[in-house]
Design an enzyme around this catalytic site. Structure first.
Site, short mmCIF file in Angstrom:
data_model
loop_
_atom_site.label_atom_id
_atom_site.label_comp_id
_atom_site.label_asym_id
_atom_site.label_seq_id
_atom_site.Cartn_x
_atom_site.Cartn_y
_atom_site.Cartn_z
N LYS A 1 -4.27 -33.20 23.71
CA LYS A 1 -5.38 -34.15 23.80
C LYS A 1 -6.50 -33.95 22.77
O LYS A 1 -7.17 -34.90 22.38
CB LYS A 1 -5.96 -34.11 25.20
CG LYS A 1 -5.14 -34.95 26.19
CD LYS A 1 -5.85 -36.22 26.51
CE LYS A 1 -4.90 -37.32 26.88
NZ LYS A 1 -5.58 -38.58 27.17
N ASP B 1 -9.21 -35.46 33.63
CA ASP B 1 -8.51 -34.62 34.60
C ASP B 1 -8.45 -33.19 34.08
O ASP B 1 -8.07 -32.28 34.79
CB ASP B 1 -7.08 -35.14 34.76
CG ASP B 1 -6.38 -35.07 33.44
OD1 ASP B 1 -5.81 -34.02 33.11
OD2 ASP B 1 -6.45 -36.05 32.66
C1 LIG Z 1 -0.83 -33.59 29.36
C2 LIG Z 1 -1.04 -35.04 29.30
N1 LIG Z 1 -0.01 -35.83 28.96
C3 LIG Z 1 -0.14 -37.16 28.89
C4 LIG Z 1 -1.36 -37.79 29.17
C5 LIG Z 1 -1.43 -39.28 29.14
O1 LIG Z 1 -2.29 -39.78 28.19
P1 LIG Z 1 -2.93 -41.23 28.38
O2 LIG Z 1 -3.96 -41.12 29.46
O3 LIG Z 1 -3.48 -41.56 27.06
O4 LIG Z 1 -1.85 -42.15 28.80
C6 LIG Z 1 -2.46 -37.00 29.53
C7 LIG Z 1 -3.75 -37.60 29.83
O5 LIG Z 1 -4.73 -36.97 30.16
C8 LIG Z 1 -2.29 -35.59 29.60
O6 LIG Z 1 -3.32 -34.79 29.93
#
Ligand SMILES: Cc1ncc(COP(=O)(O)O)c(C=O)c1O
Length: 407
Positions: A81, A128
């Site tokens: 992220k 989160d």
């Molecule tokens: C580890 C992880 N994977 C995937 C996502 C998904 O990203 P998005 O919210 O842009 O769909 C998040 C989002 O916080 C994440 O923390």
């Protein structure tokens, strides 16, 4: 397919054709993403994350290749992220300084001279865990402040990790989407800069920069595949919370490969499947899932799609999946205890769901899904483990003690 414990899917019949009325992906073109990666390259912590080849698992599943991009190695932060938050903050500061991003480095932004020019800024966000940690990390490195709001039920370890980056962070009593609203309200009240990883009407530029920031990851992955003699994968599995990450990768693949792009499969937890719900309603608009969204996939527990991301996923993605938690739990275990000769991968709840789906396609009960996805012995599949064990206690509960094991 009515078994509620089964993966549900919906196929997008309009995905393959490129036509005039489809949304443009120019903002996530090869040219732009090369520039993004150049900026990330100026960070001391920047390294290309590993692209693993799980040859024995691919063999076992009856497919040609299974590649996994491992984002647990990103900047020492255990998740992808930070690519988005750091680029968005870089772009924001470049705009304030009236220079192009290509003219600045992260070190320059850290310099006393620039710091004095810019003055004090507070960046605020809701998260989160992973996005907030990335924003706090970037703000901290730049000597600026950050405020981070987390939804009800967030992990204490993830909170600690954000506080360790110098942020003023708290776990609120709100769900994710309401935590975003709180961050937005306080940004307006106190003149803070909102760095949110989703877009809505009237909030556009920063989420676009965040999506562009994620582009570094797929830019690296395609380059790594090319080095192995593979021009592009046949299938890419992308997990979605608000859909910014999935749309970023999807947009890049459309820009780069046009009609020859890989098939893309969007995956969400069944209790927070807002992209899947929007695809089912099929009126062109995005639709929210509201209320509590219990799932182990904390990073994907988002009820309101990013409006910019939704347009891309609606027009170009091929299949949308709604997955029970066991799919991700299985992915975590499969990656943690690999077949002999394959590398071991530590993948968290939101990271492992793609591998979980692929690992299940050998089962009789998922034969139909496998056929619909067109996965066979000629397929080269790419999954992205977007996080490592960002909540190490939960990780052990699942991998060692078998929580969420039921199929
Ligand atoms: C580890 C992880 N994977 C995937 C996502 C998904 O990203 P998005 O919210 O842009 O769909 C998040 C989002 O916080 C994440 O923390």
């Amino acid at each position: 397919m009515e078994n509620s414990n089964h993966i549900k899917y919906i196929i997008n019949k309009k995905s393959r054709k490129l036509s005039e009325d489809k949304i443009s992906t120019d903002f996530i073109s090869e040219e732009i993403i090369s520039k993004v990666r150049k900026f990330h390259n100026t960070f001391n912590e920047y390294e290309i994350t590993p692209l693993h080849s799980l040859d024995n698992l691919a063999d076992y599943l009856g497919i040609k290749n299974l590649f996994l991009k491992d984002e647990s190695y990103r900047f020492g932060l255990n998740a992808f992220k930070v690519l988005g938050g750091s680029y968005a903050i870089g772009k924001y500061l470049a705009n304030r300084l009236n220079v192009d991003i290509s003219e600045i480095s992260f070190d320059l932004l850290k310099s006393r001279e620039i710091r004095e020019k810019i003055g004090d800024i507070t960046f605020v966000t809701a998260t989160d865990g992973n996005h907030g940690r990335g924003v706090a990390w970037a703000a901290n490195r730049l000597g600026q402040k950050s405020v981070v709001y987390m939804p009800k039920g967030s992990s204490k370890t993830r909170l600690d990790n954000i506080e360790n980056e110098g942020a003023e962070a708290s776990i609120t009593d709100l769900n994710y989407d309401d935590a975003v609203r709180l961050a937005n309200k306080n940004a307006q009240n106190y003149g803070w800069i909102m760095v949110q990883d989703t877009a809505w009407e009237g909030y556009h530029d920063i989420p676009v920069w965040i999506m562009q920031g994620y582009g570094t990851l797929i830019h690296e992955a395609i380059e790594q595949l090319n080095e192995k003699g593979i021009e592009r994968p046949t299938h890419v599995f992308l997990q979605a919370g608000v859909g910014s990450f999935a749309a970023s990768v999807q947009g890049y693949l459309v820009s780069k490969f046009g009609e020859n792009r890989p098939k893309t499969i969007i995956i969400e937890p069944d209790n927070a499947a807002c992209i899947y719900k929007s695809a089912c309603i099929n009126d062109g608009k995005s639709h929210a899932v509201t209320g509590e969204m219990p799932t182990i996939m904390a990073g994907l527990a988002c009820g309101e799609p990013n409006t910019i991301g939704w347009d891309i996923l609606r027009d170009y993605s091929d299949v949308y999946l709604s997955c029970p938690d066991y799919v991700s739990a299985r992915g975590m275990r499969v990656l943690a205890s690999p077949l002999k000769g394959d590398p071991q991968i530590i993948s968290g709840e939101s990271g492992a769901v793609g591998a979980g789906v692929v690992s299940l396609l050998k089962k009789q009960s998922y034969r139909e899904l496998k056929e619909k996805l067109g996965i066979d012995k000629n397929s080269s599949v790419l999954v992205i483990s977007t996080e490592g064990n960002t909540d190490p206690y939960k990780y052990k509960d699942i991998v060692w003690d078998g929580d969420n094991a039921s199929i």
